[in-house]
Design a protein around this motif. Structure first.
Motif, PDB file in Angstrom:
ATOM      1  N   ASN A 573       6.590 -10.339  45.566  1.00  0.00           N
ATOM      2  CA  ASN A 573       5.998 -10.628  44.255  1.00  0.00           C
ATOM      3  C   ASN A 573       6.979 -11.357  43.354  1.00  0.00           C
ATOM      4  O   ASN A 573       6.587 -12.234  42.572  1.00  0.00           O
ATOM      5  N   ARG A 574       8.273 -11.001  43.457  1.00  0.00           N
ATOM      6  CA  ARG A 574       9.271 -11.675  42.628  1.00  0.00           C
ATOM      7  C   ARG A 574       9.387 -13.147  42.999  1.00  0.00           C
ATOM      8  O   ARG A 574       9.686 -14.000  42.156  1.00  0.00           O
ATOM      9  N   ASN A 575       9.129 -13.497  44.235  1.00  0.00           N
ATOM     10  CA  ASN A 575       9.177 -14.884  44.685  1.00  0.00           C
ATOM     11  C   ASN A 575       7.858 -15.622  44.471  1.00  0.00           C
ATOM     12  O   ASN A 575       7.746 -16.795  44.829  1.00  0.00           O
ATOM     13  N   GLY A 576       6.855 -14.950  43.916  1.00  0.00           N
ATOM     14  CA  GLY A 576       5.589 -15.613  43.612  1.00  0.00           C
ATOM     15  C   GLY A 576       4.655 -15.749  44.794  1.00  0.00           C
ATOM     16  O   GLY A 576       3.687 -16.518  44.714  1.00  0.00           O
ATOM     17  N   HIS A 577       4.892 -15.037  45.875  1.00  0.00           N
ATOM     18  CA  HIS A 577       4.019 -15.127  47.048  1.00  0.00           C
ATOM     19  C   HIS A 577       2.814 -14.206  46.886  1.00  0.00           C
ATOM     20  O   HIS A 577       2.883 -13.164  46.228  1.00  0.00           O
ATOM     21  N   ARG A 578       1.708 -14.602  47.503  1.00  0.00           N
ATOM     22  CA  ARG A 578       0.478 -13.819  47.482  1.00  0.00           C
ATOM     23  C   ARG A 578      -0.022 -13.645  48.907  1.00  0.00           C
ATOM     24  O   ARG A 578       0.408 -14.345  49.839  1.00  0.00           O
ATOM     25  N   THR A 579      -0.936 -12.724  49.060  1.00  0.00           N
ATOM     26  CA  THR A 579      -1.543 -12.538  50.372  1.00  0.00           C
ATOM     27  C   THR A 579      -2.436 -13.729  50.705  1.00  0.00           C
ATOM     28  O   THR A 579      -2.662 -14.611  49.872  1.00  0.00           O
ATOM     29  N   GLY A 580      -2.954 -13.745  51.936  1.00  0.00           N
ATOM     30  CA  GLY A 580      -3.822 -14.845  52.322  1.00  0.00           C
ATOM     31  C   GLY A 580      -5.066 -14.949  51.468  1.00  0.00           C
ATOM     32  O   GLY A 580      -5.639 -16.029  51.328  1.00  0.00           O
ATOM     33  N   ARG A 581      -5.471 -13.851  50.859  1.00  0.00           N
ATOM     34  CA  ARG A 581      -6.658 -13.860  49.984  1.00  0.00           C
ATOM     35  C   ARG A 581      -6.297 -13.958  48.512  1.00  0.00           C
ATOM     36  O   ARG A 581      -7.149 -13.775  47.643  1.00  0.00           O
ATOM     37  N   GLY A 582      -5.012 -14.223  48.231  1.00  0.00           N
ATOM     38  CA  GLY A 582      -4.609 -14.469  46.849  1.00  0.00           C
ATOM     39  C   GLY A 582      -4.270 -13.230  46.050  1.00  0.00           C
ATOM     40  O   GLY A 582      -4.179 -13.307  44.822  1.00  0.00           O
ATOM     41  N   ASN A 583      -4.065 -12.080  46.681  1.00  0.00           N
ATOM     42  CA  ASN A 583      -3.762 -10.839  45.967  1.00  0.00           C
ATOM     43  C   ASN A 583      -2.251 -10.607  45.895  1.00  0.00           C
ATOM     44  O   ASN A 583      -1.475 -11.183  46.657  1.00  0.00           O
ATOM     45  N   ARG A 584      -1.835  -9.725  44.970  1.00  0.00           N
ATOM     46  CA  ARG A 584      -0.430  -9.332  44.897  1.00  0.00           C
ATOM     47  C   ARG A 584      -0.093  -8.388  46.044  1.00  0.00           C
ATOM     48  O   ARG A 584      -0.950  -7.687  46.575  1.00  0.00           O
ATOM     49  N   TRP A 585       1.180  -8.393  46.383  1.00  0.00           N
ATOM     50  CA  TRP A 585       1.618  -7.545  47.490  1.00  0.00           C
ATOM     51  C   TRP A 585       1.845  -6.112  47.011  1.00  0.00           C
ATOM     52  O   TRP A 585       2.357  -5.881  45.918  1.00  0.00           O
ATOM     53  N   THR A 586       1.433  -5.180  47.830  1.00  0.00           N
ATOM     54  CA  THR A 586       1.686  -3.754  47.605  1.00  0.00           C
ATOM     55  C   THR A 586       2.278  -3.157  48.874  1.00  0.00           C
ATOM     56  O   THR A 586       2.332  -3.814  49.930  1.00  0.00           O
ATOM     57  N   LYS A 587       2.745  -1.940  48.745  1.00  0.00           N
ATOM     58  CA  LYS A 587       3.328  -1.267  49.917  1.00  0.00           C
ATOM     59  C   LYS A 587       2.302  -1.177  51.042  1.00  0.00           C
ATOM     60  O   LYS A 587       2.618  -1.401  52.223  1.00  0.00           O
ATOM     61  N   GLU A 588       1.063  -0.849  50.693  1.00  0.00           N
ATOM     62  CA  GLU A 588       0.032  -0.698  51.721  1.00  0.00           C
ATOM     63  C   GLU A 588      -0.271  -2.032  52.409  1.00  0.00           C
ATOM     64  O   GLU A 588      -0.514  -2.075  53.624  1.00  0.00           O
ATOM     65  N   ARG A 589      -0.287  -3.122  51.653  1.00  0.00           N
ATOM     66  CA  ARG A 589      -0.584  -4.426  52.260  1.00  0.00           C
ATOM     67  C   ARG A 589       0.553  -4.888  53.168  1.00  0.00           C
ATOM     68  O   ARG A 589       0.315  -5.524  54.202  1.00  0.00           O
ATOM     69  N   VAL A 590       1.790  -4.605  52.799  1.00  0.00           N
ATOM     70  CA  VAL A 590       2.911  -4.931  53.691  1.00  0.00           C
ATOM     71  C   VAL A 590       2.819  -4.115  54.978  1.00  0.00           C
ATOM     72  O   VAL A 590       3.045  -4.626  56.082  1.00  0.00           O
ATOM     73  N   THR A 591       2.464  -2.832  54.841  1.00  0.00           N
ATOM     74  CA  THR A 591       2.322  -1.977  56.026  1.00  0.00           C
ATOM     75  C   THR A 591       1.218  -2.506  56.946  1.00  0.00           C
ATOM     76  O   THR A 591       1.383  -2.560  58.176  1.00  0.00           O
ATOM     77  N   ALA A 592       0.085  -2.918  56.346  1.00  0.00           N
ATOM     78  CA  ALA A 592      -1.015  -3.441  57.160  1.00  0.00           C
ATOM     79  C   ALA A 592      -0.606  -4.732  57.866  1.00  0.00           C
ATOM     80  O   ALA A 592      -0.964  -4.954  59.037  1.00  0.00           O
ATOM     81  N   LEU A 593       0.156  -5.590  57.176  1.00  0.00           N
ATOM     82  CA  LEU A 593       0.601  -6.836  57.805  1.00  0.00           C
ATOM     83  C   LEU A 593       1.534  -6.553  58.978  1.00  0.00           C
ATOM     84  O   LEU A 593       1.422  -7.173  60.045  1.00  0.00           O
ATOM     85  N   ARG A 594       2.463  -5.598  58.795  1.00  0.00           N
ATOM     86  CA  ARG A 594       3.387  -5.276  59.898  1.00  0.00           C
ATOM     87  C   ARG A 594       2.643  -4.726  61.100  1.00  0.00           C
ATOM     88  O   ARG A 594       2.938  -5.085  62.242  1.00  0.00           O
ATOM     89  N   SER A 595       1.672  -3.881  60.817  1.00  0.00           N
ATOM     90  CA  SER A 595       0.906  -3.295  61.930  1.00  0.00           C
ATOM     91  C   SER A 595       0.131  -4.365  62.683  1.00  0.00           C
ATOM     92  O   SER A 595       0.044  -4.339  63.921  1.00  0.00           O
ATOM     93  N   HIS A 596      -0.428  -5.339  61.935  1.00  0.00           N
ATOM     94  CA  HIS A 596      -1.208  -6.398  62.587  1.00  0.00           C
ATOM     95  C   HIS A 596      -0.325  -7.287  63.459  1.00  0.00           C
ATOM     96  O   HIS A 596      -0.750  -7.714  64.550  1.00  0.00           O
ATOM     97  N   HIS A 597       0.893  -7.551  63.010  1.00  0.00           N
ATOM     98  CA  HIS A 597       1.794  -8.439  63.754  1.00  0.00           C
ATOM     99  C   HIS A 597       2.821  -7.675  64.596  1.00  0.00           C
ATOM    100  O   HIS A 597       3.759  -8.300  65.117  1.00  0.00           O
ATOM    101  N   HIS A 598       2.646  -6.349  64.686  1.00  0.00           N
ATOM    102  CA  HIS A 598       3.514  -5.508  65.539  1.00  0.00           C
ATOM    103  C   HIS A 598       4.986  -5.643  65.131  1.00  0.00           C
ATOM    104  O   HIS A 598       5.883  -5.796  65.973  1.00  0.00           O
ATOM    105  N   ILE A 599       5.265  -5.548  63.849  1.00  0.00           N
ATOM    106  CA  ILE A 599       6.629  -5.594  63.331  1.00  0.00           C
ATOM    107  C   ILE A 599       7.088  -4.155  63.109  1.00  0.00           C
ATOM    108  O   ILE A 599       6.433  -3.400  62.383  1.00  0.00           O
TER     109      ILE A 599
END
Length: 690
Positions: A573-599
């Motif tokens: 968020n400090r770098n001005g990045h948004r999710t693919g749907r234009g939302n702000r990043w939250t802990k839950e969204r980062v967790t969902a992204l890692r799970s989807h990409h197996h990080i």
């Protein structure tokens, strides 16, 4: 009595044919009519008791271009053998074309009917008379053609000098010197000028028409007698007004010509618009125009470009696609079409399918339109950004000038309505009160004029209430210009205006798809002649606009080695990045992204095992300051990862045990006044010893 008239001729009736060529002759050439009707007495003197007068063709030409009911009825009577003689004051009254003349002579020869004029009697069965009738028919036709030719040539020569004025168009009056001057009525002048101003603002004739209809404004019109009236504008009248060369100060003659065609065996006159190079006369700067001649030419060019074609983009419409009509396929050279797909038909897509639709050829290319429009938008903003502040100030001035156009037009209508009401009042006051037949009608007209005044006053108050808002200041416009990108991408921005800006700067865009590289190649042809090539990553099959950018996923993968999900969300968020749907990043969204990409998730044990450290931890490990370590990384002595500009650095323990790291530690421990990172470009102060 002539010897050519036999008893069997007198036993049958005689027909007197009367004709004049035009309505003007019927109205004004009364002596000619009287002479023709006097032929009836001449026929009685020749011995005919029954004379039928056929005058159905008064005002009809005998050149063969119009249907003559009287002539056809006369020929039918002759064919039935009921007529002994057909008469006219001059035989040219019968026909001035060979087809009808020879038909009449041949029918009269067959049934033995004589032809009579004021001079003699003709018997078509006699060879000499038939020859004479043939010569007279040819001479009559030649005489008509010669007179017509002389008249047309004289008109054309007068028109080439700019001296032939038939009628004055609306907005002008014809002077005694055969010149055009603006109508002295200020209401007429302002209405026509308003039409041109709105066209410059809106860009199309139809949008200008809709603006007039939306505000209930009228435009002046005039009939064939030159009488002025005010009516609700139509597309045809507004188009002729805006594209007319006369309103650019030019004299024009011969834009159309009459074409004769036969439909169902009957002649029909049709008007054909000629190309400009075939006009009889075009003289710019012949009189005062409502716009300059150069601007008039620009307007006609813009109207032509509004028509969609293979070489024209057409008028800007309300769709969100920026490049409608501008994209051209590099493979086949055809224009790309626009499609809106999805459940709501809101997903933009460009496709080259004209070859498939028209000729059954294979489809060329197709790609999503959103990323392409985004790239073009960035290119446009880079071009117009330097002049954004100046454009904003000009837009403010134009807004202040044009926001009251509708009210000003209504006020002019109100002034005209008040004059009409006062005039009706004076007429009512001047009438005799006891004559109720007159005063009743004058009173009705006065009430009708007053009602129109009240309606206009109500409309003006309504418009004034809608227009009550505080105009933006120059400082606010300057701030708006600095945020031009945000304004451009705002969903509330006018799509038509953005398209007009794009078409002002870009001639066309040539597109191709490189499947191997996964890119869309765009070659932008600017209006000034420059060319720019840009490449847009093409979305792979199965991806959509909700997918997060690949580079951002790689950055999250690196940050997961030293940060938990909550810290990663804050850095993104400090770098001005948004999710693919234009939302702000939250802990839950980062967790969902890692799970989807197996990080793998962050853990201190894994960090210790893999040896990853941030900049502060690495500096403590080397026992140097963080700034010294940062300078060493910038100088290329040590390697570090910095996935985000406003995020932490990542260094591995193995990198900190190299010889370069040991040399850095030794320089730092020496504690010399020299910088820990030597630089040959750094100057040294040399003090004099004397």
């Amino acid at each position: 009595m002539s010897e050519k008239i036999r008893p069997h001729h007198l036993e049958r009736k005689a027909i007197l044919y009367i004709r004049q060529s035009s309505a003007y002759q019927v109205t004004h050439n009364m002596e000619s009519q009287k002479l023709q009707y006097a032929m009836e007495r001449h026929l009685h003197q020749l011995g005919w008791r029954e004379v039928e007068v056929i005058d159905d063709d008064l005002g009809r030409s005998a050149a063969g271009t119009v249907v003559r009911a009287g002539f056809e009825r006369m020929v039918a009577e002759v064919c039935l053998g009921k007529v002994g003689a057909v008469a006219a004051r001059e035989v040219s009254r019968f026909a001035r074309n060979s087809r009808e003349w020879q038909q009449l002579v041949e029918v009269c020869r067959i049934v033995d009917t004589v032809l009579i004029d004021q001079e003699t009697v003709y018997a078509p069965r006699q060879s000499n008379d038939r020859l004479l009738l043939g010569l007279k028919g040819s001479l009559n036709e030649y005489e008509l053609d010669l007179l017509r030719q002389r008249s047309v040539e004289a008109r054309h020569e007068k028109a080439k000098r700019g001296e032939l004025l038939i009628t004055a168009p609306v907005g002008y009056i014809k002077t005694e010197e055969q010149r055009l001057e603006k109508n002295p009525d200020r209401r007429v002048q302002e209405a026509i000028s308003l039409a041109f101003r709105k066209f410059r603002e809106l860009g199309t004739v139809r949008q200008t028409l809709l603006w007039f209809l939306e505000h209930g404004l009228q435009l002046p019109t005039q009939n064939s007698r030159g009488e002025l009236s005010w009516r609700r504008p139509s597309y045809r009248s507004l188009y002729r007004l805006i594209t007319g060369p006369v309103y650019g100060g030019a004299y024009v003659y011969g834009k159309t010509e009459q074409v004769l065609r036969y439909e169902g065996g009957e002649p029909r006159h049709r008007s054909r618009r000629k190309p400009r190079e075939e006009w009889t006369a075009l003289i710019p700067h012949a009189h005062e125009g409502y716009v300059s001649w150069e601007e008039s030419e620009t307007i006609r060019q813009l109207v032509r470009e509004n028509v969609t074609g293979t070489e024209r983009a057409g008028a800007a419409k309300k769709g969100v696609a920026l490049l409608t009509g501008l994209l051209r396929c590099r493979r086949c050279g055809r224009k790309l079409t626009v499609r809106y797909t999805g459940n709501q038909h809101a997903v933009l897509r460009y496709a080259c399918n004209r070859g498939w639709l028209d000729h059954g050829e294979p489809r060329c290319i197709a790609f999503g339109g959103v990323p392409v429009d985004d790239v073009i938008s960035r290119q446009i903003l880079a071009v117009v950004q330097p002049a954004a502040v100046e454009a904003a100030v000009l837009a403010r001035d134009e807004q202040m000038q044009n926001q009251n156009d509708a009210i000003a037009a209504l006020q002019r209508d109100l002034e005209a309505a008040q004059y009409a009401a006062n005039r009706a009042r004076r007429q009512f006051d001047a009438a005799d009160p006891e004559n109720r037949l007159v005063t009743g009608e004058l009173e009705r007209r006065w009430n009708q004029a007053l009602q129109q005044v009240r309606e206009l006053e109500t409309r003006i108050r309504s418009h004034a209430a809608d227009e009550q808002h505080t105009p933006a200041t120059s400082a606010e416009f300057a701030d708006l210009a600095e945020q031009l990108g945000q304004v451009w991408n705002d969903p509330r921005s006018d799509a038509v205006l953005k398209k007009r800006i794009v078409r002002t700067l870009i001639q066309e865009v040539v597109a191709d798809v490189e499947s191997s590289a996964g890119e869309i190649t765009l070659t932008i042809h600017w209006k000034g002649g420059l060319h720019t090539e840009v490449r847009v990553p093409r979305r792979r099959r199965g991806y959509n606009n909700g997918h997060t950018d690949k580079t951002l996923v790689e950055a999250i993968s690196l940050l997961a080695d030293i940060c938990n999900d909550e810290l990663i969300a804050g850095v993104l968020n400090r770098n001005g990045h948004r999710t693919g749907r234009g939302n702000r990043w939250t802990k839950e969204r980062v967790t969902a992204l890692r799970s989807h990409h197996h990080i793998p998730c962050y853990s201190s044990e894994k960090q210790e095992t893999n040896g990853w450290m941030n900049l502060t931890e690495a500096a403590a490990f080397l026992r140097v300051s963080p700034r010294t370590l940062r300078l060493a990384i910038d100088a290329g002595e040590l390697h570090g990862e910095h996935p985000l500009s406003e995020g932490p650095w990542l260094l591995n323990r193995q990198e900190l045990t190299t010889e370069a790291a040991q040399r850095l530690m030794q320089r730092a421990r020496q504690g010399s006044r020299q910088p820990a990172i030597p630089s040959e470009a750094q100057d040294k102060l040399q003090f004099s010893s004397t």
